[in-house]
Design a protein around this motif. Structure first.
Motif, PDB file in Angstrom:
ATOM      1  N   THR A 141      38.018 -29.403  12.320  1.00 39.26           N
ATOM      2  CA  THR A 141      39.113 -30.281  11.908  1.00 39.26           C
ATOM      3  C   THR A 141      39.770 -29.783  10.630  1.00 39.26           C
ATOM      4  O   THR A 141      41.006 -29.698  10.527  1.00 39.26           O
ATOM      5  CB  THR A 141      38.598 -31.717  11.702  1.00 39.26           C
ATOM      6  OG1 THR A 141      38.047 -32.204  12.936  1.00 39.26           O
ATOM      7  CG2 THR A 141      39.725 -32.636  11.260  1.00 39.26           C
ATOM      8  N   TYR A 142      38.942 -29.423   9.653  1.00 34.29           N
ATOM      9  CA  TYR A 142      39.501 -28.970   8.377  1.00 34.29           C
ATOM     10  C   TYR A 142      40.013 -27.541   8.459  1.00 34.29           C
ATOM     11  O   TYR A 142      40.907 -27.155   7.690  1.00 34.29           O
ATOM     12  CB  TYR A 142      38.476 -29.140   7.261  1.00 34.29           C
ATOM     13  CG  TYR A 142      38.421 -30.562   6.767  1.00 34.29           C
ATOM     14  CD1 TYR A 142      39.384 -31.039   5.887  1.00 34.29           C
ATOM     15  CD2 TYR A 142      37.451 -31.436   7.225  1.00 34.29           C
ATOM     16  CE1 TYR A 142      39.367 -32.353   5.459  1.00 34.29           C
ATOM     17  CE2 TYR A 142      37.420 -32.762   6.806  1.00 34.29           C
ATOM     18  CZ  TYR A 142      38.381 -33.218   5.914  1.00 34.29           C
ATOM     19  OH  TYR A 142      38.373 -34.521   5.510  1.00 34.29           O
ATOM     20  N   ALA A 143      39.464 -26.734   9.370  1.00 33.16           N
ATOM     21  CA  ALA A 143      40.026 -25.398   9.576  1.00 33.16           C
ATOM     22  C   ALA A 143      41.488 -25.497   9.978  1.00 33.16           C
ATOM     23  O   ALA A 143      42.337 -24.711   9.528  1.00 33.16           O
ATOM     24  CB  ALA A 143      39.226 -24.657  10.645  1.00 33.16           C
ATOM     25  N   LEU A 144      41.802 -26.488  10.815  1.00 34.40           N
ATOM     26  CA  LEU A 144      43.159 -26.661  11.295  1.00 34.40           C
ATOM     27  C   LEU A 144      44.105 -27.200  10.229  1.00 34.40           C
ATOM     28  O   LEU A 144      45.317 -27.170  10.390  1.00 34.40           O
ATOM     29  CB  LEU A 144      43.156 -27.592  12.511  1.00 34.40           C
ATOM     30  CG  LEU A 144      42.562 -26.970  13.776  1.00 34.40           C
ATOM     31  CD1 LEU A 144      42.219 -28.037  14.792  1.00 34.40           C
ATOM     32  CD2 LEU A 144      43.512 -25.944  14.363  1.00 34.40           C
TER      33      LEU A 144
ATOM     34  N   MET B  22      46.256 -40.866  12.357  1.00 35.76           N
ATOM     35  CA  MET B  22      44.951 -41.267  11.846  1.00 35.76           C
ATOM     36  C   MET B  22      44.299 -40.096  11.129  1.00 35.76           C
ATOM     37  O   MET B  22      44.372 -38.947  11.587  1.00 35.76           O
ATOM     38  CB  MET B  22      44.038 -41.754  12.987  1.00 35.76           C
ATOM     39  CG  MET B  22      42.685 -42.269  12.525  1.00 35.76           C
ATOM     40  SD  MET B  22      41.676 -42.943  13.882  1.00 35.76           S
ATOM     41  CE  MET B  22      42.589 -44.435  14.263  1.00 35.76           C
ATOM     42  N   GLN B  23      43.654 -40.367  10.005  1.00 36.68           N
ATOM     43  CA  GLN B  23      42.953 -39.333   9.246  1.00 36.68           C
ATOM     44  C   GLN B  23      41.775 -38.790  10.061  1.00 36.68           C
ATOM     45  O   GLN B  23      41.148 -39.536  10.818  1.00 36.68           O
ATOM     46  CB  GLN B  23      42.454 -39.905   7.924  1.00 36.68           C
ATOM     47  CG  GLN B  23      43.559 -40.374   6.991  1.00 36.68           C
ATOM     48  CD  GLN B  23      43.010 -41.117   5.785  1.00 36.68           C
ATOM     49  OE1 GLN B  23      41.855 -41.506   5.760  1.00 36.68           O
ATOM     50  NE2 GLN B  23      43.859 -41.302   4.786  1.00 36.68           N
ATOM     51  N   PRO B  24      41.454 -37.498   9.909  1.00 41.49           N
ATOM     52  CA  PRO B  24      40.375 -36.904  10.708  1.00 41.49           C
ATOM     53  C   PRO B  24      39.027 -37.599  10.554  1.00 41.49           C
ATOM     54  O   PRO B  24      38.327 -37.832  11.546  1.00 41.49           O
ATOM     55  CB  PRO B  24      40.318 -35.459  10.193  1.00 41.49           C
ATOM     56  CG  PRO B  24      41.680 -35.192   9.651  1.00 41.49           C
ATOM     57  CD  PRO B  24      42.158 -36.483   9.091  1.00 41.49           C
ATOM     58  N   VAL B  25      38.635 -37.937   9.310  1.00 42.29           N
ATOM     59  CA  VAL B  25      37.336 -38.574   9.104  1.00 42.29           C
ATOM     60  C   VAL B  25      37.300 -39.943   9.762  1.00 42.29           C
ATOM     61  O   VAL B  25      36.329 -40.303  10.440  1.00 42.29           O
ATOM     62  CB  VAL B  25      37.020 -38.685   7.592  1.00 42.29           C
ATOM     63  CG1 VAL B  25      35.739 -39.497   7.375  1.00 42.29           C
ATOM     64  CG2 VAL B  25      36.871 -37.297   6.982  1.00 42.29           C
ATOM     65  N   ALA B  26      38.376 -40.720   9.573  1.00 36.75           N
ATOM     66  CA  ALA B  26      38.441 -42.039  10.199  1.00 36.75           C
ATOM     67  C   ALA B  26      38.422 -41.919  11.716  1.00 36.75           C
ATOM     68  O   ALA B  26      37.769 -42.715  12.412  1.00 36.75           O
ATOM     69  CB  ALA B  26      39.693 -42.772   9.737  1.00 36.75           C
TER      70      ALA B  26
END
Length: 313
Positions: free
Chosen positions: A247-250, A187-191
């Motif tokens: 989340t985006y750092a990873l 699953m996408q992080p934002v979703a």
């Protein structure tokens, strides 16, 4: 309080990509304690259950337009829907426990206890997923728990059973992270964040409606007054922003690089606790913080060493 690091994407990591990852992780460490400060300020006049609900309402309202802009995939299999509900349940309970602790305890003391979560996660990963855990890392985990006791013991004498709330947060958040690990590739992080927020609302709202007029101090909702509206918004806003940073750092840098930076959050929490509330850790709490941090960093060093040995082999 989302306050741990999950495993990220390590493919095609270059120095140019690692640096934005480090910057985003440091941003998380600065912004996440602002969530805790807002929660503590809100809990002074608003029931803990209502503050918990506000987190998911505001976070969901912020994530919805982002999900639409990014055209996130909304589809879920029945299994994934069950995991989303389970993930939200663990996050709701861990959030509730931590806000309940902040309502009574200094920010740094509560957060220091929660930071035993990496040790719990290490042991649960071994028991549930068969992750390799050597005797050195087990010993470091035991030392980390001992450090938590240095914080818990004087806090328990002052605050009583409230001291157990951050301990509950650590265990619940560990299970939340394990469920996140199971979902991360599907699953996408934002979703994932949006669905978790919606599921959190679905879990919290019936309880708050049921508790209205019940007289249960931690659940019976009240009408916020004045700055309380700002604090409630801040809980959800800083939760959404800080967790998206992590989340985006990873996605830019490997978790082994980012994980040690997470302990910078304690430094920020101590500073904000002193500036906003006038709280400053005592000597025993400082000793516990150093022991927990040192044990956590040692575990990270061991994981890196084991990873390098595996790569060489």
């Amino acid at each position: 309080m989302d306050r741990s690091v999950v495993r990220g994407y390590t493919r095609d990591m270059t120095q140019d990509r690692v640096l934005p990852g480090v910057a985003l992780m440091l941003a998380f460490c600065v912004l996440a304690p602002l969530l805790d400060v807002a929660a503590k300020l809100a809990a002074a006049t608003i029931p803990v259950g209502q503050v918990t609900l506000a987190r998911f309402v505001v976070q969901g309202a912020l994530m919805l337009p982002l999900a639409l802009i990014l055209r996130s995939d909304w589809r879920m299999s029945p299994r994934m829907a069950g995991l989303v509900l389970l993930r939200a349940g663990f996050l709701v309970l861990s959030t509730y426990c931590f806000i309940a602790a902040l309502a009574e305890m200094p920010l740094a003391d509560a957060l220091a206890i929660v930071f035993i979560e990496p040790f719990i996660l290490l042991l649960l990963g071994h028991l549930l997923f068969g992750d390799a855990v050597g005797p050195r890392r087990i010993a470091a985990s035991i030392v980390g728990f001992a450090g938590a006791l240095l914080v818990i013991q004087p806090a328990f004498a002052t605050f009583g059973l409230v001291t157990l709330y951050p301990l509950g947060t650590a265990f619940l958040f560990s299970f939340y992270m394990l469920v996140t690990r199971a979902m991360s590739t599907a699953m996408q992080p934002v979703a994932m964040q949006l669905h978790t927020s919606l599921a959190g609302i679905a879990l919290c709202l019936p309880v708050i409606l049921w508790a209205e007029g019940s007289g249960i101090a931690m659940l019976d909702p009240v009408m916020p007054q004045g700055l309380a509206w700002l604090w409630l918004f801040g809980v959800g806003f800083w939760a959404a922003v800080s967790h998206m940073c992590m989340t985006y750092a990873l996605r830019f840098a490997p978790s082994a690089t980012l994980a040690p930076l997470h302990y910078f959050e304690i430094v920020v929490a101590v500073a904000l606790g002193y500036l906003v509330f006038g709280d400053f850790p005592n000597a025993m709490t400082w000793a516990g913080i150093f022991v927990i941090t040192g044990s956590g960093l040692y575990i990270l060093m061991r994981e890196r060493a084991v990873a390098r040995q595996g790569t060489t082999a």
